[in-house]
Each structure stands twice: as C-alpha cells, then as structure tokens.
Motif scaffolding. Structure first.
Motif, PDB file in Angstrom:
ATOM      1  N   THR A   1       0.836  -1.215   0.000  1.00  0.00           N
ATOM      2  CA  THR A   1       0.000   0.000   0.000  1.00  0.00           C
ATOM      3  C   THR A   1       0.865   1.258   0.000  1.00  0.00           C
ATOM      4  OG1 THR A   1      -0.270  -0.542   2.331  1.00  0.00           O
ATOM      5  CG2 THR A   1      -2.222  -0.734   0.945  1.00  0.00           C
ATOM      6  N   ALA A   2       1.963   1.233   0.776  1.00  0.00           N
ATOM      7  CA  ALA A   2       2.811   2.422   0.849  1.00  0.00           C
ATOM      8  C   ALA A   2       3.465   2.717  -0.507  1.00  0.00           C
ATOM      9  CB  ALA A   2       3.894   2.242   1.911  1.00  0.00           C
ATOM     10  N   TYR A   3       3.763   1.654  -1.252  1.00  0.00           N
ATOM     11  CA  TYR A   3       4.452   1.852  -2.531  1.00  0.00           C
ATOM     12  C   TYR A   3       3.520   1.630  -3.715  1.00  0.00           C
ATOM     13  CZ  TYR A   3       8.534   1.699   0.475  1.00  0.00           C
ATOM     14  OH  TYR A   3       9.448   1.964   1.458  1.00  0.00           O
ATOM     15  N   ALA A   4       2.222   1.772  -3.472  1.00  0.00           N
ATOM     16  CA  ALA A   4       1.248   1.491  -4.528  1.00  0.00           C
ATOM     17  C   ALA A   4       1.481   2.356  -5.765  1.00  0.00           C
ATOM     18  CB  ALA A   4      -0.159   1.685  -4.008  1.00  0.00           C
ATOM     19  N   ALA A   5       2.001   3.583  -5.550  1.00  0.00           N
ATOM     20  CA  ALA A   5       2.180   4.496  -6.676  1.00  0.00           C
ATOM     21  C   ALA A   5       3.341   4.084  -7.577  1.00  0.00           C
ATOM     22  CB  ALA A   5       2.403   5.917  -6.169  1.00  0.00           C
ATOM     23  N   TRP A   6       4.177   3.142  -7.120  1.00  0.00           N
ATOM     24  CA  TRP A   6       5.307   2.718  -7.946  1.00  0.00           C
ATOM     25  C   TRP A   6       4.860   2.070  -9.251  1.00  0.00           C
ATOM     26  CZ3 TRP A   6       9.655  -0.045  -4.669  1.00  0.00           C
ATOM     27  CH2 TRP A   6      10.315   0.944  -3.896  1.00  0.00           C
ATOM     28  N   LEU A   7       3.935   1.109  -9.103  1.00  0.00           N
ATOM     29  CA  LEU A   7       3.652   0.244 -10.246  1.00  0.00           C
ATOM     30  C   LEU A   7       2.343   0.626 -10.921  1.00  0.00           C
ATOM     31  CD1 LEU A   7       4.714  -3.205  -8.768  1.00  0.00           C
ATOM     32  CD2 LEU A   7       6.092  -1.470  -9.915  1.00  0.00           C
ATOM     33  N   ASN A   8       2.403   0.687 -12.250  1.00  0.00           N
ATOM     34  CA  ASN A   8       1.242   1.039 -13.045  1.00  0.00           C
ATOM     35  C   ASN A   8       0.476  -0.210 -13.464  1.00  0.00           C
ATOM     36  OD1 ASN A   8      -0.338   2.970 -14.374  1.00  0.00           O
ATOM     37  ND2 ASN A   8       0.698   2.577 -16.318  1.00  0.00           N
ATOM     38  N   ASN A   9       1.093  -1.358 -13.273  1.00  0.00           N
ATOM     39  CA  ASN A   9       0.491  -2.614 -13.706  1.00  0.00           C
ATOM     40  C   ASN A   9       0.692  -3.661 -12.614  1.00  0.00           C
ATOM     41  OD1 ASN A   9      -0.234  -2.184 -16.718  1.00  0.00           O
ATOM     42  ND2 ASN A   9       1.851  -1.380 -16.531  1.00  0.00           N
ATOM     43  N   PRO A  10      -0.285  -4.555 -12.452  1.00  0.00           N
ATOM     44  CA  PRO A  10      -0.166  -5.558 -11.390  1.00  0.00           C
ATOM     45  C   PRO A  10       0.638  -6.778 -11.854  1.00  0.00           C
ATOM     46  CG  PRO A  10      -2.268  -5.790 -12.483  1.00  0.00           C
ATOM     47  CD  PRO A  10      -1.550  -4.654 -13.164  1.00  0.00           C
ATOM     48  N   GLY A  11       0.925  -7.666 -10.909  1.00  0.00           N
ATOM     49  CA  GLY A  11       1.469  -8.982 -11.236  1.00  0.00           C
ATOM     50  C   GLY A  11       2.851  -8.955 -11.836  1.00  0.00           C
ATOM     51  N   SER A  12       3.105  -9.945 -12.717  1.00  0.00           N
ATOM     52  CA  SER A  12       4.452 -10.092 -13.249  1.00  0.00           C
ATOM     53  C   SER A  12       4.870  -8.879 -14.078  1.00  0.00           C
ATOM     54  CB  SER A  12       4.551 -11.366 -14.083  1.00  0.00           C
ATOM     55  OG  SER A  12       3.412 -11.500 -14.881  1.00  0.00           O
ATOM     56  N   HIS A  13       3.909  -8.183 -14.696  1.00  0.00           N
ATOM     57  CA  HIS A  13       4.284  -7.003 -15.476  1.00  0.00           C
ATOM     58  C   HIS A  13       4.807  -5.892 -14.563  1.00  0.00           C
ATOM     59  CE1 HIS A  13       4.238  -4.888 -19.351  1.00  0.00           C
ATOM     60  NE2 HIS A  13       4.107  -3.806 -18.604  1.00  0.00           N
ATOM     61  N   GLY A  14       4.234  -5.805 -13.359  1.00  0.00           N
ATOM     62  CA  GLY A  14       4.738  -4.832 -12.394  1.00  0.00           C
ATOM     63  C   GLY A  14       6.178  -5.143 -12.007  1.00  0.00           C
ATOM     64  N   PHE A  15       6.464  -6.436 -11.837  1.00  0.00           N
ATOM     65  CA  PHE A  15       7.846  -6.842 -11.556  1.00  0.00           C
ATOM     66  C   PHE A  15       8.753  -6.458 -12.720  1.00  0.00           C
ATOM     67  CE2 PHE A  15      11.228 -10.026 -11.985  1.00  0.00           C
ATOM     68  CZ  PHE A  15      11.876  -9.855 -10.781  1.00  0.00           C
ATOM     69  N   SER A  16       8.266  -6.667 -13.955  1.00  0.00           N
ATOM     70  CA  SER A  16       9.056  -6.293 -15.135  1.00  0.00           C
ATOM     71  C   SER A  16       9.383  -4.798 -15.133  1.00  0.00           C
ATOM     72  CB  SER A  16       8.296  -6.622 -16.424  1.00  0.00           C
ATOM     73  OG  SER A  16       8.038  -7.993 -16.514  1.00  0.00           O
ATOM     74  N   GLU A  17       8.438  -3.977 -14.655  1.00  0.00           N
ATOM     75  CA  GLU A  17       8.682  -2.534 -14.633  1.00  0.00           C
ATOM     76  C   GLU A  17       9.897  -2.201 -13.774  1.00  0.00           C
ATOM     77  OE1 GLU A  17       4.864  -0.897 -13.416  1.00  0.00           O
ATOM     78  OE2 GLU A  17       4.332  -0.439 -15.490  1.00  0.00           O
ATOM     79  N   MET A  18      10.009  -2.882 -12.618  1.00  0.00           N
ATOM     80  CA  MET A  18      11.157  -2.619 -11.732  1.00  0.00           C
ATOM     81  C   MET A  18      12.446  -3.187 -12.320  1.00  0.00           C
ATOM     82  SD  MET A  18       9.545  -2.995  -7.920  1.00  0.00           S
ATOM     83  CE  MET A  18       8.788  -4.599  -8.008  1.00  0.00           C
ATOM     84  N   LEU A  19      12.345  -4.414 -12.862  1.00  0.00           N
ATOM     85  CA  LEU A  19      13.515  -5.052 -13.465  1.00  0.00           C
ATOM     86  C   LEU A  19      14.043  -4.214 -14.626  1.00  0.00           C
ATOM     87  CD1 LEU A  19      15.378  -7.557 -13.737  1.00  0.00           C
ATOM     88  CD2 LEU A  19      13.640  -8.590 -15.207  1.00  0.00           C
ATOM     89  N   TYR A  20      13.115  -3.702 -15.434  1.00  0.00           N
ATOM     90  CA  TYR A  20      13.503  -2.906 -16.603  1.00  0.00           C
ATOM     91  C   TYR A  20      14.238  -1.642 -16.165  1.00  0.00           C
ATOM     92  CZ  TYR A  20      13.081  -1.055 -21.374  1.00  0.00           C
ATOM     93  OH  TYR A  20      13.349  -0.590 -22.633  1.00  0.00           O
ATOM     94  N   GLU A  21      13.734  -1.007 -15.100  1.00  0.00           N
ATOM     95  CA  GLU A  21      14.317   0.261 -14.661  1.00  0.00           C
ATOM     96  C   GLU A  21      15.782   0.080 -14.230  1.00  0.00           C
ATOM     97  OE1 GLU A  21      12.734   2.942 -15.092  1.00  0.00           O
ATOM     98  OE2 GLU A  21      13.703   4.491 -13.887  1.00  0.00           O
ATOM     99  N   PHE A  22      16.052  -0.980 -13.471  1.00  0.00           N
ATOM    100  CA  PHE A  22      17.430  -1.205 -13.044  1.00  0.00           C
ATOM    101  C   PHE A  22      18.301  -1.679 -14.207  1.00  0.00           C
ATOM    102  CE2 PHE A  22      15.797  -1.137  -8.666  1.00  0.00           C
ATOM    103  CZ  PHE A  22      16.746  -0.293  -8.117  1.00  0.00           C
ATOM    104  N   THR A  23      17.730  -2.476 -15.099  1.00  0.00           N
ATOM    105  CA  THR A  23      18.492  -2.905 -16.271  1.00  0.00           C
ATOM    106  C   THR A  23      18.895  -1.701 -17.097  1.00  0.00           C
ATOM    107  OG1 THR A  23      17.127  -4.888 -16.301  1.00  0.00           O
ATOM    108  CG2 THR A  23      18.474  -4.487 -18.216  1.00  0.00           C
ATOM    109  N   SER A  24      17.910  -0.820 -17.325  1.00  0.00           N
ATOM    110  CA  SER A  24      18.148   0.375 -18.129  1.00  0.00           C
ATOM    111  C   SER A  24      19.190   1.284 -17.468  1.00  0.00           C
ATOM    112  CB  SER A  24      16.823   1.109 -18.313  1.00  0.00           C
ATOM    113  OG  SER A  24      17.019   2.346 -18.912  1.00  0.00           O
ATOM    114  N   SER A  25      19.137   1.388 -16.138  1.00  0.00           N
ATOM    115  CA  SER A  25      20.115   2.233 -15.432  1.00  0.00           C
ATOM    116  C   SER A  25      21.513   1.652 -15.543  1.00  0.00           C
ATOM    117  CB  SER A  25      19.764   2.356 -13.954  1.00  0.00           C
ATOM    118  OG  SER A  25      18.499   2.918 -13.792  1.00  0.00           O
ATOM    119  N   SER A  26      21.636   0.351 -15.286  1.00  0.00           N
ATOM    120  CA  SER A  26      22.951  -0.256 -15.273  1.00  0.00           C
ATOM    121  C   SER A  26      23.550  -0.298 -16.669  1.00  0.00           C
ATOM    122  CB  SER A  26      22.870  -1.669 -14.697  1.00  0.00           C
ATOM    123  OG  SER A  26      24.152  -2.228 -14.648  1.00  0.00           O
ATOM    124  N   ALA A  27      22.703  -0.464 -17.685  1.00  0.00           N
ATOM    125  CA  ALA A  27      23.192  -0.491 -19.066  1.00  0.00           C
ATOM    126  C   ALA A  27      23.402   0.915 -19.604  1.00  0.00           C
ATOM    127  CB  ALA A  27      22.224  -1.261 -19.951  1.00  0.00           C
TER     128      ALA A  27
END
Lengths: 566, 187
Positions: A446-472
């Motif tokens: 609930t505290a971090y509800a604003a992070w993800l625009n999509n539920p489930g595995s796609h929400g996880f992809s959003e976080m994974l993508y962000e760190f991948t994009s930063s590191s690359a």
C-alpha cells in the motif's frame, strides 16, 4: 511484400552502408590521418586546445587518461546540479517551469553525464529551455567522453610495447568536433524542415475544431533531437520522446532517427579495423554483434505485428498489430525495430511505449540491455564487448591447451580477474537493485502502490527494466513506473554511476596492461581471433553469462506474463 | 589529479560556448528559413488557427471522424502514453468499455470489424493519424449524423489516405485534422 517490413529492412541496410565509410573516417580521425573536413575543423580544434591549455602532442598513460576522464566528469556533475536546482529563476524559462528537487537533480545529472538519459521528469513541464540546452550539452560531451575512452583502448590494442596511449583530451575534442557535431548539424536541419520546432518562444494556445482550448509546448527541439539520436543518449525533448509528433514528424524522419541510433556504434567497429589494421577481425566482431541483434529484433517485430493475445481474444481486428502505445505513422514493425535498436545500443530513446509492448518484445528489449554489447553505446559498447573477447580468449585457450593470447599479448590472471569482475558487475547491479525494490514493495504494497502502473508479473518487469536500463546506461523505461521518488532517483543514480565508470575503467586497465607487455609474434600455436570458430566462442560466452544471470528474473517477469496470457 | 582540474574547467567552458551556444544558434538561424520560422506549423480554417499540422487533436462527436484514445487527453503540453501492460485486467476492461461505447454509437458495425488501433491509446497521446480501416469503420455513423451519402464519405477517406513513404516504406495513414476539415467542407 509488406511495406512495413521493407521499411525496417531498408533501415538496417542503409545503416550498414553508411557505417562502413563513417568507420573508416572515424579511424582516420583517431589515427591523426588527413580527412576532407580538416580545413574547416582544424581551426576549431586549435581553438579548443588553446582555450583548454592542452598540448595535443603529449601522450598519456592509461592511468593519466582515466584521471582526465574522471575529473572532467566531476566538473560536469557539479555544473549540472547547480543549473538544474536553480533553473526556475535563471534565464530562458518562458513556461515558468520549476527547479528540480535535490534527488531528482542528482538522478538527472548522473543520467546525462553518464550518457544514460534516464528521465524521471517530463520535458514539457520539468525543465526550462536553459535546462534543455544544458542537457543537450551533456549529450555531446558524454558521448564524446565514451568515444575517447574507446579510442584509448583502440590505441592500446595497436601498440606493440608502450605505455603511452594517446591523449584523452584530443580524442574527446575530436569526437565532438569531427564526428558528433557535423552529423548533428545535418540531422537537426533535416528535422527542422520536416516540422520539428526550433524556437525560444514559450507555449502556444489555440481552439481546436471541436472547440477545446489546447496548449502546445514548443522550444529548441531540433538541435537536441539530433544529438540525442546520434550520441546514443536518448533523452528526449518532449516527455514521450520520439513518439511525439513534433520530435519525430513522419516515417522519413523516423528512418533517419533510427539509423542514427546504431550508426556510430557500428561505425566504431570498422574504425577499430582501420586503426589496428585487421579488417577481418572487425568483420568477425560485426558478425557476432549482428547475429545477436537479429536474434532479438526478428522475433520482436513478429510479436508486435502479430498483435496482443488479449486483444485478439476480445474479438477485435489487429491488421496493423499491437497498437497500444504506438503511433499509426510508424506502425508495429518500425516500433519494434526501434525498440530493439535503442536497447542493444545504449540509446534509450523510444518511438513507442515499451511498457505496452507484448511480453516477449519487452523481454527482448531487456535482453538487449542485459547483454549491452550487440553494437552497444558509442564507444562504451565496444568496451563491453572487449571484456567478452578477453574471457572468450582465455576460456578457448584453456580448452585447447594453448597459451591465451590476444593480438600478440598474453592474457594472464590479473587481466582475467578484472574482466570477470566487470562481466559480473552488470548482473549484480541489476539483480540486487531489483531484489531490494521488490522486497520493499512486497513488504508494504500500500505504501508503494504508486510505484507500479500494472499488477502482477508485469509490475515486476517494470522494476527489473528500470534497473536494467540504469545499469546499461540505456535510459529507456517501462514508463508506467512511478519513478520520481527519492528511492528510485537515488538508487538508479548510484547504479548509473557504477554502470558507467567501472565498465570504462576495467577495459582501460586491461588494455593498458596488455599494451605494456612484450609482443609475442604469431606462431602456429597462436589462437586465431578472426575466425568463425572464435566468433562462435564469443557468442557462447555472451549467451552463457547473460542466460545464467538473467533467466530466473526474466522467468518471473515477461515469461510469466507471456504464458499467463496464452 | 591536480594538473587535470584546470584543463577540465577550461575545456568545459569552451565546449559550452561551441556545442550548446554556437551550434544551437546556428540551427536557430537556419530555422528562420524553415517552415513557419521553426515555431511549429499551424493549420487555419477561415483565417483562424484550428490546430498544429503535426499534432493530433481530440474528436469525440458523432459527426466527426473520432481520433484514437489518448492517455494525455490530447494535451499538447503534456504528452504521455498509457503505459498499460498487455495483461493488465484494468486496462483490458478499459478497452472493452471503449468497444462497447463504440458499438452504441455505431449500431450498424459488428465488433469483429473494429480495428484495435481505434480502441487502444497511442504512444504520444497526440497521434495525428488514423489507419484507413479505422476511418472506414466510422463512415456509416457520420453518414447518418451529417446526412451525406456513404459513397461520398468513402471517396473522401480514400482521397485523404496517404501512401507509405515513396510507396515503399512504412504504413498507410490518414491525418485526422485534415480529414475532418475536408469533411466540414463536404456538402
């Protein structure tokens, strides 16, 4: 044949045809040979040398070159923080846009200085025109610094036995004045005549045909769009980057901008061939990269043109393909092609919203960034590939029982340690970052509800993508992520610094150490590095490292989503 | 490190002058000879500006060709895509709602004839174009609302369809603003 397919095939062929002569030209520039632009650019370079107090004939060791690179980056960092946090009252702010908060300025500064161009703000409302011009300045110099680092490594590969590896400042200035600037001028002018604005007037207002009052953002966009495409920067003028009709008006400009994304990364390979006088080796590198690129881009185009499964189940027609987050003037094929070209290089500009790609295309975009060397960023792309070459040489040397040698230099424990650390750094940054973010989210959704625009595995992809994009150092995003928060600004900022400078320091160190070693002439016992066998070996190394590191994370994200939708 | 600080400062200064200053100024000067002096091309009807040539705008009325859904509400000062993932249930419901709304306004059309681009949001939120299919599927409704024959409207759509670049590369498209301006002129 389908005109969309013809469009993307034409883009790739034109890119390669342009990259070969451009690579030769870049090779001449770094070698100090004569080029046809000399009469115009020599005086400009002299101005730079004089104003900077630089002696262009003085060569430096790899350590001195490295310190020069780091110090100038520190200057840029301080300058950028200063401007971004004060731009609300500085000149050139007709739309009265605010200054950035400290954490956002930190993120944006690192993002642009590191050639990443991750944007946690929106161009229309988050920066003044002065801010945009400053960021554009960083788009030139961060690309120039990356190319200069690569040029030092090229020089080191050429040297038979020396610790003098050219002059960082000279390579940097030449990259800016002789490569980036002339191409940008041409691109900016073509964009201008296709309708991209170049003005210092603020917002306009009109009443639409249907009676709505509409505000229109404008600004000095043409100049910035040119360099963001050619310098693998990717930081757009407008919020939606090159999906915006003013930033990318039509299919012609789309072809041009997309060609710019991979033009210099490919040209750098041919520049290497020219400098070390080993054309076969350059073609081998080009071949490996191209096969990797095609393996990502072809299924992506297929997936996007096929359309979304969920929409298909609804019973709608998808003659164009999956169109959520895409523009009609580009269509799915050109959007998927852009999506992969922008992620295999570290460009990160977009012409469609990656968050809305079908699951597998999203995964291929992530894989492009995870590997980060199928062409790669200007300069730094080859540096990443260099690490894979060193590992491949070492492993294949051990496999056949020969001394691992690369271009006549023995690869020993020290070099291998550095290469292994750098190769593992990228998965480490991505996976640890994603793990921490997922942990925080899972602890308190609930505290971090604003992070993800999509539920489930796609929400996880959003976080994974962000760190991948930063590191690359890519800068594209699954933009549904609510990323302008202190956590994301600071975490991604740190990942971007480490992901930028360590992969420059590592290859520089290896190349510097190798250059000093005694040259061993080729013999019957030497492992040949310009053969297809060796190409397969490099490809295997890349595949194994990427697959082993990232498969579990990809299985939780895009793969789970894909199978869930079937 | 010390001997690098001064060159770094000086080099940054001269680079700003050339790369941010002179380059920007040069492009700006060229822009004065470009379309509408580089401030963005507008479209006028009866000498009144009704839009920007390149940017899409919102058409929701039954008597106009409707534009694609937009996460930005066609706000040309705040471009944004929906960023909805393909499996998001809330998003799929939203698309289904758009389909239902469309069917209410276009009773003669079957669901299987609706092209997906007409019920999915564009990347920029400012998509200036429709596909030919997305325009054709609206002809029956407009014909009724305006009392113009379907044949005339079909001809209009065909006239307004822009071929791929050089007939070879990319998609076919129809600029929605030009289409609706031409529609207004049709008697």
């Amino acid at each position: 044949m389908n005109t969309e397919i013809v469009g993307v095939v034409a883009m790739f062929i034109i890119t390669v045809l342009l990259a070969i002569p451009l690579g030769r030209y870049i090779g001449k520039v770094y070698s100090g040979d004569k080029t046809w632009l000399d009469p115009i650019i020599n005086p400009i370079d002299k101005l730079f040398y004089k104003a900077g107090g630089i002696n262009p004939t003085k060569e430096m060791t790899w350590q001195q070159n490295l310190v020069a690179l780091l110090v100038i980056n520190l200057v840029w960092f301080l300058l950028s923080m200063l401007v971004l946090m004060n731009m609300s009252w500085l000149p050139l702010n007709p739309d009265s846009n605010p200054s950035m908060s400290a954490d956002l300025a930190f993120n944006t500064t690192i993002s642009f200085v590191s050639n990443t161009n991750l944007q946690h703000y929106s161009g229309e409302s988050g920066v003044s025109y002065l801010g945009q011009l400053l960021l554009m300045f960083f788009q030139f110099v961060s690309a120039g610094a990356g190319m200069a680092a690569c040029a030092v490594v090229f020089k080191a590969m050429k040297e038979k036995n020396s610790d003098k590896l050219g002059n960082f400042y000279v390579y940097f200035i030449k990259s800016c004045t002789r490569v980036l600037l002339p191409i940008s001028v041409v691109i900016a002018i073509v964009l201008l005549f296709n309708g991209t604005p170049m003005t210092f007037q603020g917002k306009d207002q009109f009443i639409s045909l249907q009676g709505d009052t509409v505000n229109v953002s404008r600004g000095p966009a043409a100049a910035m769009v040119a360099i963001k495409q050619i310098g693998t920067n990717g930081g757009g003028y407008f919020g939606v980057n090159s999906a915006h009709p003013l930033e990318n008006p039509n299919y012609f400009t789309n072809m041009m901008e997309n060609i710019c994304i991979i033009l210099i990364p490919i040209a750098m390979i041919f520049a290497l061939g020219y400098i070390i006088k080993r054309k076969r080796f350059a073609w081998m590198v080009f071949g490996v990269m191209t096969i990797g690129f095609l393996l990502l881009v072809i299924p992506s185009i297929y997936q996007e043109m096929k359309g979304s499964n969920a929409i298909h189940k609804m019973g709608l027609v998808q003659n164009l393909g999956s169109m959520e987050g895409k523009e009609v003037r580009f269509g799915p094929a050109a959007s998927a092609y852009w999506g992969i070209t922008t992620t295999v290089t570290s460009n990160g500009s977009v012409n469609a919203m990656h968050d809305s790609f079908t699951p597998l295309t999203g995964m291929f975009a992530m894989l492009g960034m995870m590997i980060n060397s199928f062409y790669g960023g200007v300069g730094v792309g080859f540096l990443n590939f260099y690490i894979f070459i060193i590992i491949a040489v070492f492993i294949s040397g051990l496999m056949v029982g020969r001394t691992p040698e690369f271009l006549g230099k023995k690869i020993e424990a020290k070099e291998m340690k550095i290469a292994a650390i750098i190769a593992l750094l990228h998965p480490f940054l991505i996976l640890v970052g994603t793990a921490i973010a997922s942990h925080l989210y899972a602890q308190n959704p609930t505290a971090y509800a604003a992070w993800l625009n999509n539920p489930g595995s796609h929400g996880f992809s959003e976080m994974l993508y962000e760190f991948t994009s930063s590191s690359a150092n890519n800068g594209s995003g699954f933009e549904g992520l609510g990323d302008n928060t202190p956590f994301w600004n600071i975490a991604c900022g740190l990942v971007m610094i480490l992901g930028r400078f360590l992969p420059i320091i590592g290859p520089l160190a290896i190349a510097g150490i190798l250059a000093k070693k005694k040259y061993v002439p080729e013999s019957a016992g030497t492992l040949k590095t310009d053969t297809s066998t060796f190409a397969i070996m490099i490809f295997a190394v890349i595949f194994i490292i990427a697959a082993l590191s990232f498969f579990p994370a990809l299985a939780l994200g895009p793969l789970a989503e894909y199978f869930g939708m079937r | 490190m010390k001997q690098h600080i001064l060159p770094a400062l000086k080099l940054t200064f001269i680079s700003i002058i050339v790369l941010a200053g002179i380059y920007t100024l040069a492009i700006w000067v060229v822009a004065q000879a470009g379309p509408n002096h580089g401030i963005g091309e507008t479209v006028s009807v009866n000498n009144k500006v009704v839009g920007y040539k390149l940017e899409g705008q919102n058409f929701t009325a039954d008597n106009y060709f409707n534009s694609r859904p937009s996460a930005a509400g066609y706000n040309a000062a705040g471009s944004i895509g929906s960023n909805k993932g393909p499996s998001n249930p809330e998003y799929l419901k939203q698309v289904q709602d758009r389909v239902d709304t469309f069917l209410v306004h276009n009773p003669s059309i079957k669901k299987e004839a609706i092209p997906a681009e007409l019920v999915t949001a564009s990347g920029s939120g400012l998509d200036p174009d429709l596909s030919a299919e997305a325009a054709m599927v609206q002809v029956a409704r407009i014909s009724k609302a305006r009392n113009i024959s379907e044949d005339k409207l079909n001809t209009l759509v065909v006239q307004q369809t822009q071929k791929p670049l050089l007939g070879l590369f990319g998609t076919e498209k129809i600029n929605i603003l030009q289409l609706n301006i031409a529609l207004d002129k049709l008697k």
